[in-house]
Every structure is written in structure tokens, then in C-alpha cells.
Design a protein around this motif. Structure first.
Motif, PDB file in Angstrom:
ATOM      1  N   UNK A  54       0.316  -2.744  -1.205  1.00  0.00           N
ATOM      2  CA  UNK A  54       1.579  -3.023  -1.766  1.00  0.00           C
ATOM      3  C   UNK A  54       2.076  -4.233  -1.276  1.00  0.00           C
ATOM      4  N   UNK A  55       1.721  -4.512   0.172  1.00  0.00           N
ATOM      5  CA  UNK A  55       2.541  -5.638   0.536  1.00  0.00           C
ATOM      6  C   UNK A  55       1.866  -6.930   0.009  1.00  0.00           C
ATOM      7  N   UNK A  56       0.332  -6.661  -0.219  1.00  0.00           N
ATOM      8  CA  UNK A  56      -0.437  -8.159  -1.016  1.00  0.00           C
ATOM      9  C   UNK A  56       0.216  -8.249  -2.365  1.00  0.00           C
ATOM     10  N   UNK A  57       0.617  -7.344  -3.070  1.00  0.00           N
ATOM     11  CA  UNK A  57       0.898  -7.353  -4.481  1.00  0.00           C
ATOM     12  C   UNK A  57       2.382  -7.947  -4.296  1.00  0.00           C
ATOM     13  N   UNK A  58       3.107  -7.576  -3.504  1.00  0.00           N
ATOM     14  CA  UNK A  58       4.490  -8.044  -3.252  1.00  0.00           C
ATOM     15  C   UNK A  58       4.593  -9.653  -3.109  1.00  0.00           C
ATOM     16  N   UNK A  59       3.512  -9.934  -2.010  1.00  0.00           N
ATOM     17  CA  UNK A  59       3.324 -11.368  -1.764  1.00  0.00           C
ATOM     18  C   UNK A  59       2.962 -12.160  -3.010  1.00  0.00           C
ATOM     19  N   UNK A  71       6.318  -0.776   3.733  1.00  0.00           N
ATOM     20  CA  UNK A  71       6.081   0.534   4.371  1.00  0.00           C
ATOM     21  C   UNK A  71       6.582   1.785   3.549  1.00  0.00           C
ATOM     22  N   UNK A  72       6.308   2.908   4.187  1.00  0.00           N
ATOM     23  CA  UNK A  72       6.843   4.241   3.605  1.00  0.00           C
ATOM     24  C   UNK A  72       8.080   4.219   3.406  1.00  0.00           C
ATOM     25  N   UNK A  73       8.830   4.652   2.123  1.00  0.00           N
ATOM     26  CA  UNK A  73      10.193   4.891   1.951  1.00  0.00           C
ATOM     27  C   UNK A  73      10.892   6.255   2.798  1.00  0.00           C
ATOM     28  N   UNK A 267      10.803  -5.785  -8.757  1.00  0.00           N
ATOM     29  CA  UNK A 267       9.790  -5.500  -9.556  1.00  0.00           C
ATOM     30  C   UNK A 267       8.480  -5.276  -8.688  1.00  0.00           C
ATOM     31  N   UNK A 268       8.382  -6.179  -7.790  1.00  0.00           N
ATOM     32  CA  UNK A 268       7.144  -6.033  -6.793  1.00  0.00           C
ATOM     33  C   UNK A 268       7.287  -4.855  -6.064  1.00  0.00           C
ATOM     34  N   UNK A 269       8.562  -4.495  -5.536  1.00  0.00           N
ATOM     35  CA  UNK A 269       8.647  -3.205  -4.658  1.00  0.00           C
ATOM     36  C   UNK A 269       8.607  -1.933  -5.575  1.00  0.00           C
ATOM     37  N   UNK A 270       8.976  -2.043  -6.790  1.00  0.00           N
ATOM     38  CA  UNK A 270       8.910  -0.776  -7.642  1.00  0.00           C
ATOM     39  C   UNK A 270       7.484  -0.473  -8.074  1.00  0.00           C
ATOM     40  N   UNK A 271       6.709  -1.679  -8.531  1.00  0.00           N
ATOM     41  CA  UNK A 271       5.515  -1.611  -8.971  1.00  0.00           C
ATOM     42  C   UNK A 271       4.519  -1.249  -7.918  1.00  0.00           C
ATOM     43  N   UNK A 272       4.769  -1.274  -6.695  1.00  0.00           N
ATOM     44  CA  UNK A 272       4.030  -0.649  -5.541  1.00  0.00           C
ATOM     45  C   UNK A 272       4.198   0.756  -5.592  1.00  0.00           C
ATOM     46  N   UNK A 308      -1.251  -8.804   8.334  1.00  0.00           N
ATOM     47  CA  UNK A 308      -0.982  -7.403   8.733  1.00  0.00           C
ATOM     48  C   UNK A 308      -1.445  -6.309   7.625  1.00  0.00           C
ATOM     49  N   UNK A 309      -1.204  -6.649   6.601  1.00  0.00           N
ATOM     50  CA  UNK A 309      -1.513  -5.864   5.431  1.00  0.00           C
ATOM     51  C   UNK A 309      -3.207  -5.676   5.322  1.00  0.00           C
ATOM     52  N   UNK A 310      -3.873  -6.833   5.457  1.00  0.00           N
ATOM     53  CA  UNK A 310      -5.203  -6.640   5.488  1.00  0.00           C
ATOM     54  C   UNK A 310      -5.553  -5.548   6.541  1.00  0.00           C
ATOM     55  N   UNK A 311      -4.911  -5.884   7.873  1.00  0.00           N
ATOM     56  CA  UNK A 311      -5.397  -4.724   9.134  1.00  0.00           C
ATOM     57  C   UNK A 311      -5.077  -3.365   8.658  1.00  0.00           C
ATOM     58  N   UNK A 312      -3.839  -3.211   7.766  1.00  0.00           N
ATOM     59  CA  UNK A 312      -3.616  -1.807   7.516  1.00  0.00           C
ATOM     60  C   UNK A 312      -4.720  -1.006   6.606  1.00  0.00           C
TER      61      UNK A 312
END
Length: 419
Positions: A54-59, A71-73, A267-272, A308-312
Motif C-alpha cells: 500500500x505504501x509503494x502504491x501511495x508513492x 499502516x493499519x487503520x 485515492x491512493x489511501x482508499x485504493x490501498x 521501509x515498505x520493502x522491508x515490511x
């Protein structure tokens, strides 16, 4: 870094700095983010995977111009808990998908018409208490997780709970430097060590777990009653997202609501979140913990957050690690929850303070008062098989009151409107 130089959003970072800075961001979100799957009773591996994706998609969607870690909502905890108890986790996933899709539609509406209408539906006097209720109505769950509500209380659970809570509280006040960014993670480690000393941790599942494994993906099921229970959360997470973007804009010195634009980040937040529901994970949101990391380090680079996203994602495929996370006992989670849920409640009060809500106005006093009582009273409103209670019902009531006062204003009927 030695000279505290600001590293801007689009700047690349040398690898010798990229690795530790990325680990720091992952640690910052880790304690809070894995707590949500614990609450839902699922393995955190799929959540760690989706947080990274999700973070990578957001970027990508924001063209690398909006630094944010997803992160988790927590906003979904209470209504999703109702859905899970009635129909099961797969129907909560269906609700996550629909809410995420509607969030994407909302982003397109904002792109077309702007976002001023949100203040009409849920003004600060309503949004503040609604956000506060997210944490306050979970207070009982925190005590239950800590095993402090049982008829016979085990002293070992009390010890572990107190070690965890005190470490989190004192750490948030006393820790400095890098440690000040990760008091939740340190508290979890301290509580876990206390649990080991007290002998309440079982490692049998860890020994049997494979070194590497595929995250436990699952598919959603859809039930319109479950969807209706979750839909009101959309306005809460939208307001939360806007608040995070405004704060981040002030930190990085750029207006992120204009570039890349609120419509892109929302959009990025909700798409994730929509994608999370499709693969069995929990909804995602931009994380305040990671915003705090940027404010402290003055490192805003999306390359660091992407690292950080890749590490996760890598961690999600290490079977023994995710199984080890599952051995964290309830008193540890309960100790963290006592502070974390309270902080969520306090963030609602912060909205009231920062928005300078004027309680000399009758509408603000009435709106906040009614929402708090509706959310905490235990009232349940049922339409057929649809059940609205707690924060969800309070959010609906707040929306209705906001629209009612707006109509009264337009008709020049209210006695406290601004000239």
C-alpha cells in the motif's frame, strides 16, 4: 544528517543512510500496525505485506510528491468487530472493499467539486467527538485483552501489563533521540521479556513454523448489512487523511493538498484499503507515527519510506518471525492498548482545540454533547438486520445534525450563525 540538513521529499539518500532510516520508519509503525490484526484475530503477515504494498502504491499514485507510510487503520476496529461477531471476518473484508471503493469515488468527487462540503456534513464540533469515540469505546476491549476483567486475576498478567504500560508511558516522556520514536515497540519488547520471566509464553508454534512462508491471503464475502455498518467510517478516515496531509504539508514546507493534490492522496489511501480487503488484510491509513519520524529527523525522502515498505514486505514472508509475533500475550497488547486507545481519544479532542471550536455557540455545544452520549450510551438502532451502535451511530447522528443546522442556516432560522 550530522548537520541536521533537511532532506526533501524527492531527494535520494545514500544506501549507508537509507537502510537505518528505513528500518526506523518500519519500527515506528510496527507496534501500532500489528495491533490491529491482533484485535481481529488474524495473522499479521498479510497485514505487513499490504502495509508495504500500500505504501509503494501511495508513492506511485502521488508521483513521489507526498511522503506517507500506510499502516493499519484503527477507525474500523469497532464496526468491524460487530461485523466479525455476527457474520465472520470474510464479511468484514467485503465491507473494507466497498468502503475503499467509495473512498476512491469520493476522491474523484473532490477532484471535480472540491472538499468544502465535508465541513458541512461533519464540522469540527462533530468530527472531534466522533474521532475520540474510536478510542474511547474500545477501552473495555483493552482491559479485556489485558485479562484484567476476569473473575480471578492472575498476578503474572498484572505484572506484564504494568511493565508494558509503564514502559510505553515513561518512554513517550523520557526517551530521547531514536528511542523517542519507538516507545511502543520498546514497550512491547519490555512486556514480552516480562512475560518470558513470568512463564506465560508458549514457543511450540514458533518451533513448528517454517522459516519462510506465504502470507495468509484470503478472499472477501459481501453482505449488504455488513457493508452498511462499515460505510459511515468513510467520513472519519477521510477527515483523518486530510488532517494528516495538512500536518505533513507544514512539516515538509509544501502544500500537499494542491501538489500532488488531495484527490490523488485520498485515492491512493482508499485504493490501498480496497486492495487490502480483496487479499484478506485490514484497511490502511497514513500513519501519524511516521509523520512524527519525519518531523524529528527532517528526512522527508520518499525513497526512505519506500525502503521501509520493502522491508515490511520481506518480513511478511518470514514464517518464524510472524509466528513469533503471534506469541505476544494479551497483557502486553492490553498494556499498549491502554495508552494507544487513549491517544486516539485524545486526537479527537485535539481536533476541537486546533479547530478552535466555539462552545459559546449553542449548535457546537449541542452537537458535541449529543454525539458523545450517543456513542458511549450503548444505544443500538436496528433497521431490519442492520445494527448501528457506538461510533458508527454517533457518526450518523453527527451527519444528520450537521445537515440540519446547515439547512437552518440557509433558511436564516438559527440564532448563532456567523454574519
Amino acid at each position: 544528517m550530522e548537520n541536521k540538513r533537511i532532506i526533501q521529499v524527492d531527494e535520494k539518500v545514500p544506501f549507508k543512510l537509507l537502510a537505518p532510516l528505513s528500518i526506523q520508519h518500519m519500527f515506528a509503525m510496527f507496534g501500532a500496525s500489528v495491533l490491529v490484526p491482533f484485535m481481529f484475530g488474524i495473522n499479521p503477515a498479510v497485514v505487513l505485506f499490504m502495509n508495504g504494498v500500500g505504501t509503494l502504491l501511495f508513492i506511485l499514485i502521488t508521483k513521489g510528491r507526498a511522503p506517507a507510510y500506510l499502516g493499519s487503520s484503527f477507525a474500523f476496529l469497532a464496526p468491524a468487530g460487530v461485523v466479525i461477531s455476527k457474520w465472520g471476518y470474510e464479511y468484514a473484508l467485503g465491507g473494507f472493499v466497498v468502503v475503499g471503493f467509495l473512498g476512491c469515488v469520493l476522491a474523484l468527487i473532490i477532484y471535480k467539486f472540491g472538499s468544502d462540503w465535508i465541513d458541512v456534513v461533519l464540522p469540527p464540533a462533530a468530527m472531534g467527538p466522533v474521532v475520540a469515540l474510536i478510542g474511547l469505546e474500545l477501552a473495555g476491549t483493552a482491559a479485556s485483552n489485558a485479562k484484567l476483567t476476569e473473575e480471578v486475576i492472575d498476578v503474572r498478567n498484572v505484572i506484564v501489563f504494568l511493565v508494558t504500560l509503564l514502559t510505553a508511558v515513561l518512554g513517550s516522556v523520557l526517551f530521547r533521540g531514536f528511542l523517542s520514536v519507538i516507545p511502543i515497540l520498546i514497550a512491547i519488547i519490555a512486556g514480552y521479556v516480562a512475560a518470558l520471566v513470568c512463564g506465560i509464553v508458549d514457543f511450540s508454534d514458533v518451533a513448528a513454523a517454517p522459516l519462510f512462508s506465504i502470507p495468509n491471503f484470503s478472499t472477501p464475502k459481501f453482505k449488504w448489512e455488513a457493508i452498511v455498518i462499515l460505510i459511515p467510517v468513510l467520513l472519519v478516515i477521510t477527515s483523518e487523511h486530510i488532517g494528516h496531509q495538512i500536518v505533513t504539508s507544514k512539516i515538509v514546507g509544501r502544500d500537499l493538498l494542491k501538489d500532488p493534490g488531495l484527490h490523488r492522496s485520498l485515492f491512493a489511501d482508499n485504493f490501498s484499503s480496497m486492495l487490502s480487503g480483496l487479499i484478506g488484510s485490514v484497511p490502511t491509513t497514513t500513519y501519524g507515527e511516521n509523520i512524527g519520524v519525519m518531523a524529528m529527523t527532517k528526512v522527508y525522502s520518499v525513497y526512505v519510506i519506500g525502503g521501509a515498505a520493502v522491508l515490511s514486505i520481506i518480513c511478511s514472508f518470514i514464517g518464524k518471525m510472524t509466528t513469533l509475533i503471534n506469541t505476544i500475550p494479551g497483557p502486553v497488547i492490553g498494556g499498549i492498548s491502554f495508552l494507544l486507545y487513549g491517544m486516539i481519544g485524545t486526537s479527537g479532542i485535539r481536533i476541537l482545540v486546533e479547530s478552535q471550536v466555539d462552545y459559546n455557540k449553542s449548535r457546537n455545544m449541542a452537537m458535541t454533547s449529543v454525539i458523545f452520549v450517543v456513542g458511549l450510551s450503548g444505544i443500538t438502532v436496528q433497521f431490519g438486520s442492520i445494527e448501528l451502535t457506538g461510533m458508527v451511530l454517533a457518526c450518523v447522528v453527527g451527519m444528520l445534525m450537521g445537515l440540519m443546522f446547515y439547512i437552518f442556516d440557509r433558511l436564516n432560522l438559527t440564532n448563532d450563525r456567523d454574519d
